[in-house]
Design a protein around this motif. Structure first.
Motif, short mmCIF file in Angstrom:
data_model
loop_
_atom_site.label_atom_id
_atom_site.label_comp_id
_atom_site.label_asym_id
_atom_site.label_seq_id
_atom_site.Cartn_x
_atom_site.Cartn_y
_atom_site.Cartn_z
N ILE A 24 36.31 31.71 26.13
CA ILE A 24 36.62 30.29 26.36
C ILE A 24 38.12 30.07 26.51
O ILE A 24 38.58 29.34 27.39
N THR A 25 38.91 30.75 25.68
CA THR A 25 40.35 30.52 25.64
C THR A 25 41.08 31.08 26.86
O THR A 25 41.99 30.43 27.39
N LEU A 26 40.72 32.27 27.32
CA LEU A 26 41.43 32.89 28.44
C LEU A 26 41.29 32.09 29.74
O LEU A 26 42.31 31.75 30.36
N PRO A 27 40.08 31.75 30.18
CA PRO A 27 39.98 30.93 31.41
C PRO A 27 40.54 29.52 31.23
O PRO A 27 41.05 28.93 32.18
N GLU A 28 40.45 29.01 30.00
CA GLU A 28 41.02 27.68 29.73
C GLU A 28 42.53 27.71 29.91
O GLU A 28 43.13 26.75 30.42
N SER A 29 43.17 28.82 29.51
CA SER A 29 44.61 28.97 29.69
C SER A 29 44.97 28.95 31.17
O SER A 29 45.94 28.29 31.57
N ALA A 30 44.19 29.66 31.98
CA ALA A 30 44.43 29.65 33.43
C ALA A 30 44.31 28.24 33.99
O ALA A 30 45.11 27.83 34.85
#
Length: 318
Positions: free
Chosen positions: A99-105
């Motif tokens: 959830i966090t990695l694509p949200e950062s993008a």
């Protein structure tokens, strides 16, 4: 009844093959495209542009997402890996990063359109905020915020009924999906829409003001670059937000109806198909950034060709 059961069985059997194909395509073209984007965004003529720096950061997290998340999905969905159902630590970390990695993008793309909004402002003081020094600080600040804000997901996800999930019939069942929906979709994409509209009208105002006065080639080139980079960002926003909406809605529906034991086999098969395919398509949206930019922008195509030529000549000298 037998026809419905046959349909459900066929759909359940076909779903893994569909997600396998999508995930494999995502991994191959996503990794290749992200590397190509890194080649473009590190070009000397673009290094001093704050917007491009944000896009570079978004590309890095898109690449990490594809390299880290997609293989795990492939192993879990198609090759019998059930580590997330056996190790609670793996379960928590997997979904936290998923959830966090694509949200950062996503938030870096938001910062890129915000930078264009600042850069096209008629106010000199506001335009001054569009610079690399601010970009460095904003990129670090947003990254820290996202990783801290999502820590609660580590608490929410657990192994329940031999499955890594948010425990049904709990406060987290409703709070978790709602929180993800707000932080990952409503906030960034609402801001993107507002900033995109504001940037469009600001650019239109600038063109009307400058066109009668200046027709220089430098101004024309700068205006073309601004228009193309904004178009690239907007296309990414449209594609990603559409696929994210499908994923979030399907996931939220599954969570909120997890205690409904009256679903038919066909309903469960359709629900599983939508959840699995929408999840694969969501990650696929992070794989097409390079192809969107090169297909829609001659400026970026020219940079890419020159960078490839330069790297080729450099390698031949070695």
């Amino acid at each position: 009844m037998s026809t419905n059961n046959t349909y459900a069985t066929t759909l359940l059997a076909a779903t893994p093959y569909l997600t396998l194909i999508i995930d494999l395509i995502t991994f191959v073209i996503g990794t290749t495209g992200s590397v190509c984007n890194l080649i473009i965004f590190t070009a000397p003529r673009l290094r001093r542009n704050a917007c491009v720096f944000y896009l570079l950061c978004a590309t890095v997290f898109q690449l990490i997402t594809i390299i880290f998340i997609v293989p795990i999905r492939l192993a879990s969905n198609n090759f019998g890996s059930n580590l997330d159902n056996q190790s609670i630590i793996y379960c928590k970390i997997r979904y936290y990063l998923a959830i966090t990695l694509p949200e950062s993008a996503t938030y870096y793309i938001l910062l890129s359109i915000m930078d264009r909004c600042l850069a096209t402002s008629t106010n000199v003081g506001i335009r001054a905020w569009s610079n690399l020094k601010v970009a460095y600080r904003m990129s670090v600040g947003v990254l820290i915020f996202i990783f801290i804000a999502n820590i609660q997901l580590i608490v929410f996800f657990t192994i329940y009924n031999n499955s890594c999930q948010i425990k049904p019939d709990s406060f987290e069942t409703f709070y978790g999906p709602s929180y993800i929906l707000i932080l990952a979709m409503i906030i960034p994409y609402t801001l993107m829409l507002i900033l995109s509209l504001k940037t469009y009208f600001q650019m239109k105002k600038i063109k009307q003001r400058i066109a009668p006065v200046s027709n220089s080639s430098n101004h024309t080139q700068t205006s073309r670059f601004e228009s193309q980079i904004i178009m690239i960002i907007l296309l990414q926003i449209i594609v990603t937000s559409t696929l994210l909406l499908i994923r979030v809605v399907s996931y939220a529906y599954t969570i909120f109806t997890s205690d409904n034991f009256n679903k038919t086999l066909t309903e469960r098969a359709i629900e599983n198909f939508i959840v699995q395919s929408s999840s694969s398509l969501y990650f696929f949206s992070f794989a097409i950034s390079f192809y969107v930019s090169t297909l829609t922008s001659k400026y970026f195509r020219d940079i890419f060709k020159k960078r490839i030529g330069h790297l080729y000549r450099h390698c031949r000298k070695q």
